[in-house]
Motif scaffolding. Structure first.
Motif, PDB file in Angstrom:
ATOM      1  N   ASN A  29       1.855   5.469   4.301  1.00 37.44           N
ATOM      2  CA  ASN A  29       1.448   4.831   3.051  1.00 37.44           C
ATOM      3  C   ASN A  29       2.331   3.622   2.724  1.00 37.44           C
ATOM      4  N   ALA A  30       3.617   3.718   3.062  1.00 39.93           N
ATOM      5  CA  ALA A  30       4.512   2.572   2.859  1.00 39.93           C
ATOM      6  C   ALA A  30       4.066   1.390   3.709  1.00 39.93           C
ATOM      7  N   LEU A  31       3.591   1.655   4.924  1.00 41.80           N
ATOM      8  CA  LEU A  31       3.113   0.586   5.807  1.00 41.80           C
ATOM      9  C   LEU A  31       1.862  -0.080   5.234  1.00 41.80           C
ATOM     10  N   VAL A  32       0.971   0.708   4.671  1.00 38.76           N
ATOM     11  CA  VAL A  32      -0.239   0.137   4.059  1.00 38.76           C
ATOM     12  C   VAL A  32       0.126  -0.739   2.856  1.00 38.76           C
ATOM     13  N   ALA A  33       1.152  -0.347   2.096  1.00 37.76           N
ATOM     14  CA  ALA A  33       1.606  -1.164   0.968  1.00 37.76           C
ATOM     15  C   ALA A  33       2.056  -2.546   1.450  1.00 37.76           C
ATOM     16  N   CYS A  34       2.767  -2.587   2.578  1.00 38.26           N
ATOM     17  CA  CYS A  34       3.175  -3.873   3.165  1.00 38.26           C
ATOM     18  C   CYS A  34       1.951  -4.726   3.484  1.00 38.26           C
ATOM     19  N   PHE A  35       0.954  -4.126   4.088  1.00 38.05           N
ATOM     20  CA  PHE A  35      -0.271  -4.849   4.440  1.00 38.05           C
ATOM     21  C   PHE A  35      -0.928  -5.452   3.199  1.00 38.05           C
TER      22      PHE A  35
ATOM     23  N   GLN B 244       0.264  -0.440  -5.088  1.00 32.77           N
ATOM     24  CA  GLN B 244       0.996   0.462  -5.976  1.00 32.77           C
ATOM     25  C   GLN B 244       0.644   1.925  -5.709  1.00 32.77           C
ATOM     26  N   TYR B 245      -0.620   2.184  -5.376  1.00 31.38           N
ATOM     27  CA  TYR B 245      -1.003   3.551  -5.005  1.00 31.38           C
ATOM     28  C   TYR B 245      -0.154   4.030  -3.829  1.00 31.38           C
ATOM     29  N   CYS B 246      -0.047   3.202  -2.793  1.00 30.22           N
ATOM     30  CA  CYS B 246       0.687   3.593  -1.594  1.00 30.22           C
ATOM     31  C   CYS B 246       2.178   3.779  -1.884  1.00 30.22           C
ATOM     32  N   ILE B 247       2.751   2.910  -2.699  1.00 26.42           N
ATOM     33  CA  ILE B 247       4.169   3.033  -3.058  1.00 26.42           C
ATOM     34  C   ILE B 247       4.416   4.316  -3.838  1.00 26.42           C
TER      35      ILE B 247
ATOM     36  N   LEU C 291      18.139   6.735   2.575  1.00 32.25           N
ATOM     37  CA  LEU C 291      17.756   5.399   3.050  1.00 32.25           C
ATOM     38  C   LEU C 291      16.320   5.065   2.655  1.00 32.25           C
ATOM     39  N   ALA C 292      15.432   6.058   2.776  1.00 30.86           N
ATOM     40  CA  ALA C 292      14.031   5.847   2.415  1.00 30.86           C
ATOM     41  C   ALA C 292      13.889   5.536   0.924  1.00 30.86           C
ATOM     42  N   PHE C 293      14.610   6.258   0.099  1.00 30.75           N
ATOM     43  CA  PHE C 293      14.483   6.024  -1.340  1.00 30.75           C
ATOM     44  C   PHE C 293      15.225   4.775  -1.795  1.00 30.75           C
ATOM     45  N   PHE C 294      16.251   4.376  -1.041  1.00 25.71           N
ATOM     46  CA  PHE C 294      16.889   3.078  -1.283  1.00 25.71           C
ATOM     47  C   PHE C 294      15.867   1.957  -1.055  1.00 25.71           C
ATOM     48  N   GLY C 295      15.123   2.058   0.051  1.00 20.08           N
ATOM     49  CA  GLY C 295      14.086   1.064   0.325  1.00 20.08           C
ATOM     50  C   GLY C 295      12.975   1.090  -0.696  1.00 20.08           C
ATOM     51  N   LYS C 296      12.577   2.297  -1.074  1.00 23.00           N
ATOM     52  CA  LYS C 296      11.519   2.406  -2.086  1.00 23.00           C
ATOM     53  C   LYS C 296      11.979   1.785  -3.396  1.00 23.00           C
ATOM     54  N   GLY C 297      13.247   1.969  -3.747  1.00 29.21           N
ATOM     55  CA  GLY C 297      13.781   1.373  -4.968  1.00 29.21           C
ATOM     56  C   GLY C 297      13.741  -0.142  -4.921  1.00 29.21           C
ATOM     57  N   ILE C 298      14.149  -0.720  -3.790  1.00 31.92           N
ATOM     58  CA  ILE C 298      14.119  -2.175  -3.646  1.00 31.92           C
ATOM     59  C   ILE C 298      12.692  -2.707  -3.816  1.00 31.92           C
TER      60      ILE C 298
ATOM     61  N   VAL D 216       8.064  -5.967   0.343  1.00 34.40           N
ATOM     62  CA  VAL D 216       7.729  -5.702   1.747  1.00 34.40           C
ATOM     63  C   VAL D 216       8.949  -5.165   2.502  1.00 34.40           C
ATOM     64  N   GLY D 217      10.113  -5.782   2.302  1.00 36.81           N
ATOM     65  CA  GLY D 217      11.323  -5.303   2.969  1.00 36.81           C
ATOM     66  C   GLY D 217      11.667  -3.876   2.587  1.00 36.81           C
ATOM     67  N   GLY D 218      11.540  -3.558   1.313  1.00 36.68           N
ATOM     68  CA  GLY D 218      11.837  -2.212   0.842  1.00 36.68           C
ATOM     69  C   GLY D 218      10.894  -1.172   1.405  1.00 36.68           C
ATOM     70  N   MET D 219       9.609  -1.501   1.484  1.00 42.35           N
ATOM     71  CA  MET D 219       8.633  -0.550   2.017  1.00 42.35           C
ATOM     72  C   MET D 219       8.851  -0.291   3.509  1.00 42.35           C
ATOM     73  N   LEU D 220       9.207  -1.329   4.265  1.00 42.65           N
ATOM     74  CA  LEU D 220       9.510  -1.121   5.683  1.00 42.65           C
ATOM     75  C   LEU D 220      10.716  -0.188   5.841  1.00 42.65           C
ATOM     76  N   LEU D 221      11.718  -0.369   4.994  1.00 39.37           N
ATOM     77  CA  LEU D 221      12.899   0.484   5.043  1.00 39.37           C
ATOM     78  C   LEU D 221      12.567   1.928   4.660  1.00 39.37           C
TER      79      LEU D 221
END
Length: 451
Positions: free
Chosen positions: A428-434, A265-268, A362-369, A335-340
C-alpha cells in the motif's frame, strides 16, 4: 540613502516588527496537538485492551478484526456530514462538542465488562461506532484551523506537528494503558481516557478562537499571517445548503489532483491502522511478548514516527523557503517517506525481537515523514469549503480503517501468520508513491465553479 543602507534598514524594521508580534498561533497548534493526541489514544484503547478482551469474551481473529474496524465504519460515513457541519457552523463549538461526545462514549466502554457473550460484543461494537461518529469532524477542523492561522510557508510544519500526535499518543499512552490493563484490568483503560477527554473539551472552549476574534492576538501577528496566505477565518465563508454541498462534492471528486491525493491517503492510512489495531496483537501472538512487554515495545516505533512526522514538516517548509515549488516541497517527503516505510516487509525475514522492533521503527519513521496529507489539504481546499474538502479526504483515508483490520484478520486466520499482512501493508505504501508521482500533478488551491 544608499541601496545597501535601505536594505539594512528594512531588515531592522522587519526584525522589530517580528519582535512586536504575538505568537498565539503556536498556542493554537499546541491545542491541536493535544486534541489529536487524545483522539488517537482513544482510538488505540481497543488495541491495548484487545488481547485480554478477546480472551475474556472468546473472540476469534476475524471477530476481533470486525470489532477493531467498528470505529472506522461510522467515522468514514460521518466525514462528509462532519465537514458540512464545520462549513455551516462554528468550528470552535463543533470541535468542543465532538471531543466531549467521543470522550463520553469512550468512558462508557468501561461498562462492557458488566455484560458477557454476544451482548458484550454487540454493545462494544455499538460504542465503537459512536466514538467514530463523534470523532469525524476533528481532522477536517484541524486542517481548516491551520489554513486560518498559519501562512503558507509555516503550514507544512504546523500540519505535520498536529498529525505527529498520532505517534506521540502511542509513546505517551500505550505504556500507560498497558500498565493499567496489567494492574487493574482492561475496563479501566476506557474510563480513564474518557475522563481526560471531557476535561480537555472545557479547556478547548477557553483557549481556541478564530484569528480575527482571538483576544490574545495583536494586529502585528494578524497582519503577518494574512500577508503570508492565512485565511484568518476558521469558519466557512458561505453557509452552504445540501444542494451546494452536492455540487461542491461533485467538483472535488472530478478533480484529478484531489483524487490522487485521496487515494494516496487511503494507502498511507493502511499503515496507521495496522499500528492502531493489530500491531500489539502481532507482538503478543507472533512474537510471544506479554501485553505489558508489547506496550513498551510499541514505544520505539511510535517515537520514531513522531520524530519523522516533525521532520517531514521541517523538510517540506525548508524546501519551500529554499525556492522549491509547493508541489516539490510536499511530494519529496511524501514519496521518500513511503518508500522508507516499506521496510516493514523486512520483519518477515528476521527472528530477533530487537530487529523486528527496529524495522518497525524505521517503517514508522518513514510513514511519519510522508504524513503530509493534511498540509496538502490546507494547500488545496477551496476557500469556501475547507470542511467538505477535508471531510472527503478523511473519508478516503479512513476507509482503510474498515478494510485493513478485516483484511489482516482474514490473512492471519487463513495463513496462521502475519507474514502476508506485513506484505499487504508495505505494498500500500508503494501505491501511495505511484499516486503522488503519476496522478496528482501540480499541487494548487482548487477554485470552485459557481454553477
Amino acid at each position: 540613502m544608499s541601496a545597501s543602507s535601505s536594505g539594512a534598514a528594512s531588515t531592522l524594521l522587519d526584525a522589530a516588527d517580528a519582535g512586536r508580534r504575538t505568537r498565539v498561533r503556536l498556542l493554537i497548534v499546541a491545542m491541536l496537538f493535544a486534541a489529536t493526541t487524545i483522539n488517537y489514544a482513544d482510538r488505540a484503547t481497543i488495541s491495548i485492551a484487545g488481547p485480554d478482551m478477546a480472551k475474556e469474551l472468546g473472540l476469534s481473529p476475524v471477530q476481533m478484526g470486525y470489532v477493531f474496524s467498528a470505529f472506522a465504519w461510522s467515522y468514514v460515513l460521518a466525514q462528509i456530514p462532519g465537514g458540512w457541519l464545520l462549513d455551516r457552523y462554528s468550528v470552535k463549538w463543533v470541535y468542543a462538542a465532538a471531543v466531549a461526545l467521543w470522550s463520553g462514549f469512550t468512558l462508557v466502554q468501561g461498562a462492557v465488562g458488566f455484560f458477557s457473550g454476544l451482548t458484550a460484543v454487540v454493545l462494544l461494537f455499538a460504542l465503537r461506532l459512536a466514538v467514530g461518529l463523534t470523532e469525524a469532524p476533528v481532522f477536517p477542523a484541524n486542517a481548516r484551523i491551520v489554513a486560518a492561522w498559519f501562512p503558507t510557508r509555516e503550514r507544512g510544519m504546523a500540519s505535520a506537528f498536529f498529525n505527529s500526535a498520532q505517534y506521540f499518543a502511542t509513546v505517551l499512552f500505550t505504556p500507560l494503558m498497558a500498565w493499567i490493563v496489567h494492574n487493574f484490568g482492561w475496563h479501566h483503560v476506557f474510563t480513564s481516557m474518557g475522563l481526560l477527554g471531557l476535561a480537555f473539551a472545557v479547556v478547548w472552549l477557553r483557549v481556541v478562537d478564530s484569528p480575527k476574534n482571538h483576544p490574545s492576538m495583536n494586529q502585528a501577528e494578524r497582519d503577518y499571517i494574512e500577508a503570508g496566505g492565512a485565511l484568518l477565518d476558521m469558519d466557512g465563508q458561505s453557509r452552504t445548503g445540501q444542494g451546494d454541498a452536492g455540487r461542491t462534492l461533485r467538483q472535488l471528486l472530478a478533480n484529478r489532483m484531489l483524487l490522487g491525493i485521496y487515494i494516496g491517503q487511503y494507502c498511507i492510512t493502511v499503515l496507521t491502522y495496522f499500528f492502531l489495531t493489530w500491531f500489539p496483537v502481532y507482538l503478543v501472538k507472533e512474537r510471544g511478548l506479554s501485553i505489558l512487554q508489547a506496550g513498551f515495545a510499541a514505544v520505539l516505533p511510535a517515537l520514531c514516527g513522531f520524530i519523522g512526522g516533525i521532520l517531514g514538516g521541517v523538510i517540506s517548509d525548508l524546501l519551500l523557503r529554499r525556492g522549491f515549488s509547493l508541489t516539490a516541497a510536499r511530494k519529496i517527503p511524501i514519496v521518500g517517506g513511503m518508500l522508507l516505510s516499506m521496510s516493514i516487509i523486512g520483519c518477515n525475514y528476521v527472528q530477533a525481537d530487537a530487529l523486528v522492533v527496529g524495522l518497525m521503527a524505521l517503517a514508522f519513521f518513514g510513514k511519519g515523514i510522508g504524513a503530509l496529507g493534511w498540509a496538502v489539504v490546507a494547500d488545496t481546499s477551496p476557500r469556501e469549503s475547507g470542511g467538505l474538502s477535508g471531510g472527503l479526504f478523511n473519508t478516503f483515508g479512513n476507509t482503510a480503517g474498515i478494510t485493513t483490520p478485516i483484511a489482516i484478520g482474514y490473512i492471519v486466520q487463513s495463513t496462521g501468520s502475519f507474514n502476508g499482512a506485513l506484505v499487504f501493508v508495505g505494498l500500500n505504501a508503494l501505491v501511495a508513491c505511484f499516486c503522488y508521482l503519476v496522478v496528482v500533478g501540480e499541487i494548487r488551491r482548487v477554485e470552485l465553479k459557481a454553477h
